[in-house]
Design a protein around this motif. Structure first.
Motif, short mmCIF file in Angstrom:
data_model
loop_
_atom_site.label_atom_id
_atom_site.label_comp_id
_atom_site.label_asym_id
_atom_site.label_seq_id
_atom_site.Cartn_x
_atom_site.Cartn_y
_atom_site.Cartn_z
N GLY A 10 0.79 -1.24 0.00
CA GLY A 10 0.00 0.00 0.00
C GLY A 10 0.82 1.28 0.00
N ALA A 11 2.14 1.17 0.13
CA ALA A 11 2.97 2.38 0.07
C ALA A 11 3.51 2.61 -1.35
N GLY A 12 3.14 1.74 -2.27
CA GLY A 12 3.57 1.91 -3.66
C GLY A 12 2.57 2.76 -4.44
N LEU A 34 0.36 -3.46 4.75
CA LEU A 34 1.63 -4.17 5.01
C LEU A 34 2.58 -3.91 3.85
N ASP A 35 3.69 -3.24 4.16
CA ASP A 35 4.62 -2.87 3.09
C ASP A 35 6.05 -2.93 3.62
N LEU A 36 6.92 -3.48 2.79
CA LEU A 36 8.33 -3.62 3.17
C LEU A 36 9.10 -2.32 2.98
N LEU A 37 8.52 -1.36 2.32
CA LEU A 37 9.23 -0.10 1.97
C LEU A 37 10.53 -0.42 1.25
N PHE A 81 -1.33 -6.18 -3.63
CA PHE A 81 -0.58 -5.41 -4.64
C PHE A 81 0.92 -5.65 -4.57
N ALA A 82 1.43 -5.99 -3.38
CA ALA A 82 2.89 -5.96 -3.17
C ALA A 82 3.62 -6.80 -4.20
N ALA A 83 4.59 -6.18 -4.83
CA ALA A 83 5.38 -6.90 -5.84
C ALA A 83 6.55 -6.02 -6.24
N GLU A 84 7.56 -6.65 -6.81
CA GLU A 84 8.55 -5.90 -7.60
C GLU A 84 7.86 -5.69 -8.95
N SER A 85 7.85 -4.42 -9.42
CA SER A 85 6.95 -4.10 -10.54
C SER A 85 7.64 -3.59 -11.80
N HIS A 86 8.97 -3.38 -11.76
CA HIS A 86 9.58 -2.71 -12.92
C HIS A 86 10.34 -3.69 -13.83
N ILE A 98 11.28 -13.04 -7.93
CA ILE A 98 10.83 -14.40 -7.61
C ILE A 98 10.44 -14.45 -6.13
N ARG A 99 11.26 -13.83 -5.31
CA ARG A 99 11.02 -13.87 -3.87
C ARG A 99 9.69 -13.18 -3.53
N SER A 100 9.55 -11.90 -3.88
CA SER A 100 8.35 -11.17 -3.43
C SER A 100 7.12 -11.59 -4.24
N ASN A 101 7.26 -11.71 -5.54
CA ASN A 101 6.07 -11.92 -6.38
C ASN A 101 5.55 -13.35 -6.29
N SER A 123 -2.94 -8.43 -10.82
CA SER A 123 -1.93 -8.85 -11.79
C SER A 123 -1.93 -7.94 -13.01
N THR A 124 -1.23 -8.38 -14.03
CA THR A 124 -0.88 -7.51 -15.14
C THR A 124 -1.24 -8.14 -16.48
N ASP A 125 -1.41 -7.29 -17.50
CA ASP A 125 -1.64 -7.82 -18.86
C ASP A 125 -0.37 -8.41 -19.45
N SER A 178 -3.88 -3.29 -17.52
CA SER A 178 -2.89 -2.68 -18.43
C SER A 178 -2.11 -1.57 -17.69
N ASN A 179 -1.32 -0.80 -18.44
CA ASN A 179 -0.44 0.23 -17.85
C ASN A 179 -1.23 1.32 -17.13
N ASN A 180 -0.93 1.50 -15.84
CA ASN A 180 -1.54 2.57 -15.06
C ASN A 180 -0.67 3.82 -15.10
#
Ligand code: NAD
Ligand code: DAU
Length: 334
Positions: A10-12, A34-37, A81-86, A98-101, A123-125, A178-180
């Motif tokens: 939620g901090a992303g 819950l966020d790892l920052l 939502f929590a994930a590595e996203s880039h 692999i670890r977070s997602n 998830s994502t397209d 899709s892309n936000n």
């Protein structure tokens, strides 16, 4: 009935927009964030609600089984939502993806299963792979064909969520969006990177020939889609969410340049992203027909709002771009 929701990540970018949206729309609900920052998490995104008695922040990792279990037993809904996203970062090093997602999603699913909690997975397209110019748009039946380490990790997490539905009857839903774009997006992604570079008088690095296509959705429209799926979606189902706004990256770049009164000389064509998917586009007729959702914010309007937000919130992104942000959290967080 009011809900107590666990929002992960939620901090992303999207997570913080979602928490704002949710507390505005359901002020009686309680939200635990819950966020790892990681580098992408930023509590400044939530400063205006940090004293709201219905909001609580927990600094922690979704891979931490005991912590997750303690939180999950207090909630009746999880929005994950929590994930590595880039994508670019996943090309440089996929370990955290692999670890977070994947593992992080597995830990959450096991806790949800122990306490039989309703679980919505974001998830994502990108899991669907790459579209040719004449291919039909992605829909819920499109076979998965992830092609970057990021999209492979998201596909793995989607499959796990589906498996927990089929095997354990966990009440899940999934959305593939899709892309936000919009406020609070980390300035490594195309739109905020280009807008902030231009404010700083720097050029904008366009990959390859600039002809890759993405389908853009204003972040608040995404939040509204999640709200509808959580409340009215059919359990076990996937919903594709998109903006109906296919644009080449060059079109996006030119629109930003125009809004900012900058010349096309500011474009710098740079080396392409390895494995760069050419086109993504979503057919959102299922969520439209079943849940009466469609995008409300037109691209031109959303882009203008976004550009203004970055102009008005220079302190927010300057701290990130200068690296001061990490130092700030190292000092302030345990
Ligand atoms: P983001 O990178 O801005 O935020 C991710 C958040 O997750 C950060 O706050 C980070 O600290 C947190 N996080 C990462 N690993 C964690 C862990 N192990 N434990 C706890 N927290 C952790 O990402 P975003 O763009 O807001 O994307 C959110 C979700 O939406 C992701 O699952 C992403 O795959 C999905 N998605 C994003 C888009 C988009 O265009 N941005 C589109 C479709 C789907
Ligand atoms: O499609 C949904 C996905 O959209 C989400 O799942 C991801 O989490 C999110 O990051 C986003 O992925 P993209 O790779 O599409 O977003 P990004 O902003 O990184 O890039 C958008 C397009 O712009 C892509 O074709 C690559 C291009 N690009 C990107 C950057 C950062 C450039 O040309 N130059 C750049 O500097």
């Amino acid at each position: 009935m009011s809900n107590t929701i666990l929002v992960t990540g939620g901090a992303g970018f999207i997570g913080s927009n979602f928490i704002h949206y949710w507390l505005r729309r359901y002020p009686e609900d309680k939200v635990i964030n819950l966020d790892l920052l990681t580098y992408a998490g930023n509590l400044d995104n939530l400063k205006d609600i940090e004293n709201n008695s219905n909001y609580k922040f927990v600094h922690g990792d979704i891979c931490d089984t005991n912590l997750v279990d303690d939180i999950v037993k207090e909630v009746n809904l999880i929005v994950h939502f929590a994930a590595e996203s880039h994508v670019d970062r996943s090309i440089m090093n996929s370990a955290d993806f692999i670890r977070s997602n994947v593992e992080g999603t597995r830990v959450l699913l096991d806790a949800a299963r122990r306490h039989n909690i309703r679980f919505h997975h974001i998830s994502t397209d990108e899991v669907f792979g790459d579209l040719g110019p004449n291919d039909p748009l992605f829909n819920e039946s499109t076979p998965y064909n992830p092609r970057s380490p990021y999209s492979a990790s998201k596909a793995a997490s989607d499959y796990l969520v589906r498996a927990y539905f089929h095997t354990h009857k966990l009440p899940i839903t999934i959305s593939n969006c899709s892309n936000n774009y919009g406020p609070y997006q980390f300035p490594e992604k195309l739109i905020p990177l280009f807008v902030t570079n231009l404010i700083e008088g720097k050029k904008v690095p366009l990959y390859g020939d600039g002809q890759n296509i993405r389908d853009w959705l204003y972040v608040e429209d995404h939040c509204r889609a999640i709200d509808l799926i959580v409340h009215k979606g059919r359990i076990g189902e996937t919903y594709c969410v998109g903006g109906g706004t296919e644009k080449t990256n060059l079109e996006i770049t030119k629109a930003i340049l125009k809004l900012m009164g900058a010349s096309e000389d500011m474009i710098e064509y740079v080396k392409d992203r390895p494995g760069h998917d050419r086109r993504y586009a979503i057919d959102f007729s299922k969520i439209k027909n079943e849940l009466d959702w469609e995008p409300q914010v037109k691209f031109e309007e959303g882009l203008a709002k976004t550009v203004n937000w970055y102009k008005e919130n220079k302190k927010w992104w300057r701290r990130i771009k200068s690296g001061e942000y990490q130092k700030y959290y190292d000092k302030n967080m345990d």
